[in-house]
Design a protein around this motif. Structure first.
Motif, PDB file in Angstrom:
ATOM      1  N   ARG A 268     -26.374 -14.542 -12.531  1.00 29.59           N
ATOM      2  CA  ARG A 268     -25.556 -13.912 -11.500  1.00 29.59           C
ATOM      3  C   ARG A 268     -26.046 -15.302 -10.338  1.00 29.59           C
ATOM      4  O   ARG A 268     -27.157 -14.840 -10.207  1.00 29.59           O
ATOM      5  CB  ARG A 268     -25.564 -12.888 -11.166  1.00 29.59           C
ATOM      6  CG  ARG A 268     -25.527 -10.901 -12.216  1.00 29.59           C
ATOM      7  CD  ARG A 268     -23.776 -11.114 -12.466  1.00 29.59           C
ATOM      8  NE  ARG A 268     -22.848 -11.123 -11.227  1.00 29.59           N
ATOM      9  CZ  ARG A 268     -21.435 -11.146 -11.567  1.00 29.59           C
ATOM     10  NH1 ARG A 268     -20.383 -11.661 -12.850  1.00 29.59           N
ATOM     11  NH2 ARG A 268     -20.627 -11.039 -10.600  1.00 29.59           N
ATOM     12  N   THR A 269     -24.573 -15.437  -9.647  1.00 31.37           N
ATOM     13  CA  THR A 269     -25.370 -16.747  -8.609  1.00 31.37           C
ATOM     14  C   THR A 269     -25.028 -16.045  -7.219  1.00 31.37           C
ATOM     15  O   THR A 269     -23.336 -15.598  -7.886  1.00 31.37           O
ATOM     16  CB  THR A 269     -24.935 -17.812  -8.970  1.00 31.37           C
ATOM     17  OG1 THR A 269     -24.121 -17.631  -8.987  1.00 31.37           O
ATOM     18  CG2 THR A 269     -25.893 -18.198 -10.107  1.00 31.37           C
ATOM     19  N   ASN A 270     -24.893 -16.282  -5.978  1.00 34.54           N
ATOM     20  CA  ASN A 270     -24.145 -16.172  -4.759  1.00 34.54           C
ATOM     21  C   ASN A 270     -24.010 -17.486  -4.371  1.00 34.54           C
ATOM     22  O   ASN A 270     -23.805 -18.292  -4.211  1.00 34.54           O
ATOM     23  CB  ASN A 270     -25.319 -15.771  -4.079  1.00 34.54           C
ATOM     24  CG  ASN A 270     -24.666 -15.056  -2.697  1.00 34.54           C
ATOM     25  OD1 ASN A 270     -23.463 -15.111  -2.280  1.00 34.54           O
ATOM     26  ND2 ASN A 270     -24.770 -14.251  -2.462  1.00 34.54           N
ATOM     27  N   PRO A 271     -22.460 -17.557  -4.198  1.00 36.72           N
ATOM     28  CA  PRO A 271     -21.583 -18.689  -3.934  1.00 36.72           C
ATOM     29  C   PRO A 271     -22.244 -18.651  -2.658  1.00 36.72           C
ATOM     30  O   PRO A 271     -22.021 -19.763  -1.527  1.00 36.72           O
ATOM     31  CB  PRO A 271     -20.185 -18.767  -4.322  1.00 36.72           C
ATOM     32  CG  PRO A 271     -19.900 -17.296  -4.367  1.00 36.72           C
ATOM     33  CD  PRO A 271     -21.576 -16.702  -5.344  1.00 36.72           C
ATOM     34  N   HIS A 272     -22.506 -18.142  -0.997  1.00 35.79           N
ATOM     35  CA  HIS A 272     -23.099 -17.729  -0.057  1.00 35.79           C
ATOM     36  C   HIS A 272     -23.960 -18.173   0.041  1.00 35.79           C
ATOM     37  O   HIS A 272     -24.323 -18.706   1.443  1.00 35.79           O
ATOM     38  CB  HIS A 272     -22.346 -16.472   0.478  1.00 35.79           C
ATOM     39  CG  HIS A 272     -20.994 -16.040   0.297  1.00 35.79           C
ATOM     40  ND1 HIS A 272     -19.372 -16.432   1.465  1.00 35.79           N
ATOM     41  CD2 HIS A 272     -20.327 -15.321  -0.126  1.00 35.79           C
ATOM     42  CE1 HIS A 272     -18.644 -16.685   0.339  1.00 35.79           C
ATOM     43  NE2 HIS A 272     -18.582 -15.215  -0.282  1.00 35.79           N
ATOM     44  N   LEU A 273     -24.351 -18.628  -1.127  1.00 41.23           N
ATOM     45  CA  LEU A 273     -26.112 -19.040  -0.677  1.00 41.23           C
ATOM     46  C   LEU A 273     -26.055 -20.243  -1.402  1.00 41.23           C
ATOM     47  O   LEU A 273     -27.258 -20.136  -2.248  1.00 41.23           O
ATOM     48  CB  LEU A 273     -27.277 -17.956  -1.094  1.00 41.23           C
ATOM     49  CG  LEU A 273     -26.651 -16.191  -0.298  1.00 41.23           C
ATOM     50  CD1 LEU A 273     -28.398 -15.541  -0.959  1.00 41.23           C
ATOM     51  CD2 LEU A 273     -27.635 -16.607   1.386  1.00 41.23           C
ATOM     52  N   ARG A 274     -25.074 -20.603  -1.679  1.00 48.68           N
ATOM     53  CA  ARG A 274     -25.608 -21.905  -2.120  1.00 48.68           C
ATOM     54  C   ARG A 274     -26.261 -21.867  -3.872  1.00 48.68           C
ATOM     55  O   ARG A 274     -26.522 -22.793  -4.424  1.00 48.68           O
ATOM     56  CB  ARG A 274     -26.548 -23.432  -1.376  1.00 48.68           C
ATOM     57  CG  ARG A 274     -26.261 -23.558  -0.125  1.00 48.68           C
ATOM     58  CD  ARG A 274     -27.457 -24.836   0.104  1.00 48.68           C
ATOM     59  NE  ARG A 274     -27.052 -24.368   1.711  1.00 48.68           N
ATOM     60  CZ  ARG A 274     -27.998 -25.000   2.655  1.00 48.68           C
ATOM     61  NH1 ARG A 274     -29.027 -25.451   2.329  1.00 48.68           N
ATOM     62  NH2 ARG A 274     -26.837 -25.483   3.898  1.00 48.68           N
ATOM     63  N   GLY A 275     -25.383 -20.629  -4.308  1.00 46.61           N
ATOM     64  CA  GLY A 275     -25.314 -20.706  -5.705  1.00 46.61           C
ATOM     65  C   GLY A 275     -26.809 -20.255  -5.948  1.00 46.61           C
ATOM     66  O   GLY A 275     -27.171 -20.276  -7.349  1.00 46.61           O
ATOM     67  N   ALA A 276     -27.154 -19.133  -5.011  1.00 48.91           N
ATOM     68  CA  ALA A 276     -28.683 -19.404  -5.469  1.00 48.91           C
ATOM     69  C   ALA A 276     -28.938 -17.979  -6.699  1.00 48.91           C
ATOM     70  O   ALA A 276     -27.481 -17.492  -6.296  1.00 48.91           O
ATOM     71  CB  ALA A 276     -29.385 -18.628  -4.401  1.00 48.91           C
ATOM     72  N   GLU A 277     -29.936 -17.553  -7.289  1.00 47.21           N
ATOM     73  CA  GLU A 277     -29.628 -17.024  -9.156  1.00 47.21           C
ATOM     74  C   GLU A 277     -30.431 -15.485  -7.792  1.00 47.21           C
ATOM     75  O   GLU A 277     -31.048 -15.509  -7.906  1.00 47.21           O
ATOM     76  CB  GLU A 277     -30.378 -17.274 -10.182  1.00 47.21           C
ATOM     77  CG  GLU A 277     -30.429 -18.415 -10.765  1.00 47.21           C
ATOM     78  CD  GLU A 277     -30.896 -18.897 -11.910  1.00 47.21           C
ATOM     79  OE1 GLU A 277     -32.252 -18.140 -11.292  1.00 47.21           O
ATOM     80  OE2 GLU A 277     -30.453 -20.052 -12.142  1.00 47.21           O
ATOM     81  N   GLN A 278     -28.876 -14.785  -8.527  1.00 48.62           N
ATOM     82  CA  GLN A 278     -29.069 -13.129  -7.746  1.00 48.62           C
ATOM     83  C   GLN A 278     -31.001 -12.555  -8.229  1.00 48.62           C
ATOM     84  O   GLN A 278     -31.998 -12.280  -8.268  1.00 48.62           O
ATOM     85  CB  GLN A 278     -28.397 -12.229  -8.535  1.00 48.62           C
ATOM     86  CG  GLN A 278     -27.881 -10.904  -7.464  1.00 48.62           C
ATOM     87  CD  GLN A 278     -27.363 -10.273  -7.781  1.00 48.62           C
ATOM     88  OE1 GLN A 278     -26.616 -10.421  -8.439  1.00 48.62           O
ATOM     89  NE2 GLN A 278     -26.973  -8.633  -7.315  1.00 48.62           N
ATOM     90  N   ILE A 279     -31.414 -13.059  -9.909  1.00 50.44           N
ATOM     91  CA  ILE A 279     -32.039 -12.343 -10.468  1.00 50.44           C
ATOM     92  C   ILE A 279     -33.027 -13.014  -9.459  1.00 50.44           C
ATOM     93  O   ILE A 279     -34.435 -12.471  -9.167  1.00 50.44           O
ATOM     94  CB  ILE A 279     -32.789 -13.542 -11.991  1.00 50.44           C
ATOM     95  CG1 ILE A 279     -33.623 -12.094 -12.425  1.00 50.44           C
ATOM     96  CG2 ILE A 279     -32.635 -14.417 -12.162  1.00 50.44           C
ATOM     97  CD1 ILE A 279     -33.695 -12.035 -13.950  1.00 50.44           C
ATOM     98  N   ASN A 280     -33.625 -14.185  -8.674  1.00 53.94           N
ATOM     99  CA  ASN A 280     -34.595 -14.487  -7.848  1.00 53.94           C
ATOM    100  C   ASN A 280     -34.630 -14.127  -6.546  1.00 53.94           C
ATOM    101  O   ASN A 280     -35.009 -14.377  -6.020  1.00 53.94           O
ATOM    102  CB  ASN A 280     -34.628 -16.077  -7.767  1.00 53.94           C
ATOM    103  CG  ASN A 280     -35.043 -16.612  -9.636  1.00 53.94           C
ATOM    104  OD1 ASN A 280     -36.342 -15.920 -10.474  1.00 53.94           O
ATOM    105  ND2 ASN A 280     -34.361 -17.486  -9.812  1.00 53.94           N
TER     106      ASN A 280
END
Length: 399
Positions: A268-280
């Motif tokens: 899972r990634t967050n497009p509002h955080l430049r694609g940051a991975e949620q698991i990290n």
């Protein structure tokens, strides 16, 4: 292996927990179906019966396993990780078999002599009225929230016993065959949808004397049938086990939501955080950790309550007012901790958590429904326990 249990044909407690754990994935596959049909699929009930899971605290003399409330909690928790509605019905149907064990010997035999797998639904709140009759009582009333009644053979319904002058003589619960009641198809709710907790109606049902049990005496640990059984399971006061029996599903539902989230997060990634991975994300780490410790704490509170109930039973049902109030508080606080855990997990899913295909939203709804139960209202139980701690009257008779 406990040779005494083996001689009686009774499985070990750990065996029942293992059976429940093995059954949970299959129940999970039917959880959406249960929601859609607003009752348990018959296959779920059949599977629970086949594995002996309804018998955990059913009396041995009635064909049950007569174990303890720790085993009750553990079995219900495991089933609830797969389907919260199935776990809820299992928990309440189990405790109703325990209530049956408190009734007159003839009432127990009415239920189980020809069918040791009989199931009992109940609404124990005294919503109905009963009047004396030549051979017993005439019962009238309307009882909402009859969980699992669709699959039950018998009903136990709470009512006030009314004298000819209209005064209340007693209050308690009455045992009737399910066929003697009318079932309303009115269970249309947001949470625990699959429990089939429809309303029940009795109109002029004649009940023999031996199918009544007084709440007034039962709350003191004095019951017609409690002394029929070996051991102490049926010697505890009435109130604390009834509260405890509602709580195991919350632990299992919240635990299941955590496991679902752990499977959900990778990739899972967050497009509002430049694609940051949620698991990290540190927020993800904190959410999972805090949810898990809340569920673990809830489980500990409930097993402490179970231990206190068993200790009181060893003392012939003697339990202090403060202990009773604390158990009600512990039960309410435990299910609130599970709700908080589920809330955090649900919110961490973002918009995709709203999908009907996402089991986390169902867990979130079911946990809210459990917290709405009258016996588990946190504000009410906080008030009761706080009053007792301050040396005041508890403000309730239901302890």
């Amino acid at each position: 292996m406990n040779t005494k249990l083996a001689t009686l044909g009774i499985p070990e407690p750990v065996t029942l927990v293992d059976r429940a754990r093995a059954l949970a994935p299959t129940l999970r596959e039917r959880a959406m179906e249960a929601d859609n049909i607003r009752k348990l699929p018959r296959e779920n009930v059949t599977a629970l019966k086949k594995n002996g899971l309804f018998k955990v605290i059913q009396p041995v003399r009635c064909g049950g396993w007569q174990m303890d409330f720790h085993t009750h909690l553990n079995v219900v928790e495991e089933i609830s990780t797969g389907c919260g509605s199935t776990g809820w019905c299992l928990g309440v149907l189990q405790i109703h078999s325990w209530v049956a064990g408190l009734m007159d010997e003839r009432a127990q035999d009415d239920i189980y002599s020809n069918n040791p797998d009989a199931l009992i639904a109940a609404v124990l709140v005294a919503r109905g009225t009963a009047r004396r009759h030549a051979s017993g009582y005439i019962l009238e009333g309307f009882w909402p929230f009859g969980s699992g009644s669709e699959h039950s053979d018998w009903l136990v319904l709470g009512a006030k016993v009314i004298n000819a002058d209209g005064s209340v003589q007693d209050e308690g619960c009455f045992l009737i065959p399910s066929d003697d009641a009318e079932f309303k198809d009115d269970w249309r709710v947001a949470g625990l949808r699959g429990t089939g907790s429809c309303s029940l109606v009795a109109k002029g049902v004649e009940i023999p004397e031996h199918r009544f049990i007084s709440f007034v005496e039962a709350r003191k640990g004095k019951t017609p049938g409690g002394g029929l059984h070996a051991g102490t399971l049926f010697k505890s006061p009435l109130g604390p086990p009834l509260a405890l029996a509602l709580c195991g599903p919350a632990v299992g539902i919240a635990e299941g939501a955590i496991k679902d989230f752990i499977d959900y997060v990778p990739g899972r990634t967050n497009p509002h955080l430049r694609g940051a991975e949620q698991i990290n994300s540190p927020l993800t780490h904190a959410t999972v950790a805090e949810a898990k410790v809340k569920v673990d704490a809830a489980r500990q509170l409930l097993h402490r309550a179970a231990e206190d109930i068993h200790a009181s039973a060893e003392r012939e049902g003697r339990m202090t007012r403060s202990a009773r109030a604390r158990i009600r508080m512990d039960c309410a606080f435990a299910v609130r901790l599970c709700l908080e855990a589920g809330e955090g997990i649900f919110l961490a899913c973002g918009g995709s958590g709203l999908a009907e295909s996402n089991p986390i939203q169902r867990a979130w709804r079911d946990l809210h429904a459990i917290n709405q139960h009258a016996l588990l209202q946190l504000q009410t139980n906080s008030q009761i326990y706080g009053r007792v701690l301050l040396g005041l009257e508890p403000g309730t008779d239901i302890l």
